[in-house]
Design an enzyme around this catalytic site. Structure first.
Site, PDB file in Angstrom:
ATOM      1  CG  HIS A  17      53.784  -5.111  36.554  1.00 18.89           C
ATOM      2  ND1 HIS A  17      52.845  -4.601  37.423  1.00 18.89           N
ATOM      3  CD2 HIS A  17      54.748  -4.156  36.444  1.00 18.89           C
ATOM      4  CE1 HIS A  17      53.217  -3.394  37.821  1.00 18.89           C
ATOM      5  NE2 HIS A  17      54.369  -3.094  37.238  1.00 18.89           N
ATOM      6  CE  LYS A  41      57.321   5.015  42.293  1.00 18.06           C
ATOM      7  NZ  LYS A  41      57.071   3.978  41.287  1.00 18.06           N
ATOM      8  NE  ARG A  90      54.537   1.979  32.006  1.00 17.49           N
ATOM      9  CZ  ARG A  90      54.388   2.272  33.279  1.00 17.49           C
ATOM     10  NH1 ARG A  90      53.252   2.040  33.864  1.00 17.49           N
ATOM     11  NH2 ARG A  90      55.360   2.820  33.952  1.00 17.49           N
ATOM     12  CB  SER A 128      50.549   0.029  39.946  1.00 19.62           C
ATOM     13  OG  SER A 128      51.281  -1.066  39.484  1.00 19.62           O
TER      14      SER A 128
HETATM   15  P1  ADP Z   1      58.757   1.032  39.753  1.00 21.14           P
HETATM   16  O1  ADP Z   1      58.329   1.708  41.012  1.00 21.14           O
HETATM   17  O2  ADP Z   1      60.107   0.394  39.817  1.00 21.14           O
HETATM   18  O3  ADP Z   1      58.532   1.836  38.508  1.00 21.14           O
HETATM   19  P2  ADP Z   1      56.502  -0.571  38.911  1.00 21.14           P
HETATM   20  O4  ADP Z   1      55.911  -1.708  39.649  1.00 21.14           O
HETATM   21  O5  ADP Z   1      55.647   0.618  38.685  1.00 21.14           O
HETATM   22  O6  ADP Z   1      57.801  -0.234  39.710  1.00 21.14           O
HETATM   23  O7  ADP Z   1      57.079  -1.072  37.530  1.00 21.14           O
HETATM   24  C1  ADP Z   1      58.078  -2.041  37.433  1.00 21.14           C
HETATM   25  C2  ADP Z   1      58.549  -2.108  36.001  1.00 21.14           C
HETATM   26  O8  ADP Z   1      57.477  -2.524  35.162  1.00 21.14           O
HETATM   27  C3  ADP Z   1      59.017  -0.768  35.431  1.00 21.14           C
HETATM   28  O9  ADP Z   1      60.088  -1.023  34.544  1.00 21.14           O
HETATM   29  C4  ADP Z   1      57.817  -0.259  34.685  1.00 21.14           C
HETATM   30  O10 ADP Z   1      58.184   0.606  33.636  1.00 21.14           O
HETATM   31  C5  ADP Z   1      57.255  -1.569  34.157  1.00 21.14           C
HETATM   32  N1  ADP Z   1      55.816  -1.504  33.895  1.00 21.14           N
HETATM   33  C6  ADP Z   1      54.828  -1.049  34.688  1.00 21.14           C
HETATM   34  N2  ADP Z   1      53.629  -1.140  34.088  1.00 21.14           N
HETATM   35  C7  ADP Z   1      53.872  -1.680  32.867  1.00 21.14           C
HETATM   36  C8  ADP Z   1      53.058  -2.001  31.732  1.00 21.14           C
HETATM   37  N3  ADP Z   1      51.749  -1.763  31.713  1.00 21.14           N
HETATM   38  N4  ADP Z   1      53.661  -2.521  30.664  1.00 21.14           N
HETATM   39  C9  ADP Z   1      54.998  -2.734  30.647  1.00 21.14           C
HETATM   40  N5  ADP Z   1      55.826  -2.434  31.641  1.00 21.14           N
HETATM   41  C10 ADP Z   1      55.276  -1.920  32.746  1.00 21.14           C
END
Ligand code: ADP
Length: 177
Positions: A17, A41, A90, A128
């Site tokens: 992130h 979630k 990703r 995460s």
């Molecule tokens: P959500 O529940 O909206 O998917 P996340 O916190 O899991 O929330 O992710 C927020 C955004 O960041 C999403 O667009 C996700 O694809 C992106 N994201 C999560 N992990 C990574 C990573 N390692 N690299 C790039 N983008 C990421």
């Protein structure tokens, strides 16, 4: 002033992130990291905790703000006069859901664009969910999350090390009661 919203659960924020946030900050004057409140979630961290961990992690980056939001993302983006929403991609596995979400958001509001950013290759396997899993199993997560997040995850997921009780045999050996 060019503003972009980076929405997500951030449960918790990872270095993936943060990589996306830094890339976005180079393109926009203002990046608003919007921590989602209405998360279907069940999150490990409360909204307040998730927001606090993001704030701590982005403190060194100028032009990056943190907020929480509930309700429709496009409405939130419009209220903040944002030109775009950033999402991270990703792998191909992210694509289908993100594509659907982006097109739906466009249907809801034509004026808000979705921009996809790819993280540094070493973060493409990071999520995460997987970081929580590794931490729960006692693995080293220091390369994947900022130090504040590592400490918070350990506090939450690893049972506190209990001070050892002195056994009767040990008491007997030392002669003390
Ligand atoms: P959500 O529940 O909206 O998917 P996340 O916190 O899991 O929330 O992710 C927020 C955004 O960041 C999403 O667009 C996700 O694809 C992106 N994201 C999560 N992990 C990574 C990573 N390692 N690299 C790039 N983008 C990421």
């Amino acid at each position: 002033m060019r503003t972009v919203i980076y929405p997500g659960s951030f449960d918790p924020i990872t270095n993936g992130h943060l990589d996306v946030i830094q890339r976005a900050a180079r393109l926009f004057d203002r990046v608003v990291v919007a921590v989602a409140e209405n998360d279907s979630k069940t999150p490990l961290f409360s909204l307040r905790e998730r927001r606090g961990l993001v704030e701590q992690a982005v403190a060194p980056f100028p032009g990056v703000e943190v907020d929480t939001f509930a309700g429709l993302l496009v409405d939130y983006a419009q209220r903040h006069a944002a030109q775009a929403i950033i999402r991270g991609l990703r792998a191909i596995s992210d694509f289908e859901f993100e594509f659907q979400l982006a097109l739906m958001n466009r249907k809801l509001n034509e004026r808000v664009e979705t921009i996809f950013m790819m993280p540094k290759d070493t973060y493409t396997f990071l999520s995460s969910r997987i970081v929580k899993e590794i931490c729960r199993l006692g693995g080293d997560i220091s390369a994947f999350v900022p130090p504040g997040v590592e400490a918070a995850l350990k506090r939450k997921l690893l049972p506190a090390v209990q001070p050892k009780k002195r056994t009767a045999a040990a008491r007997g050996r030392s002669g003390k009661r």
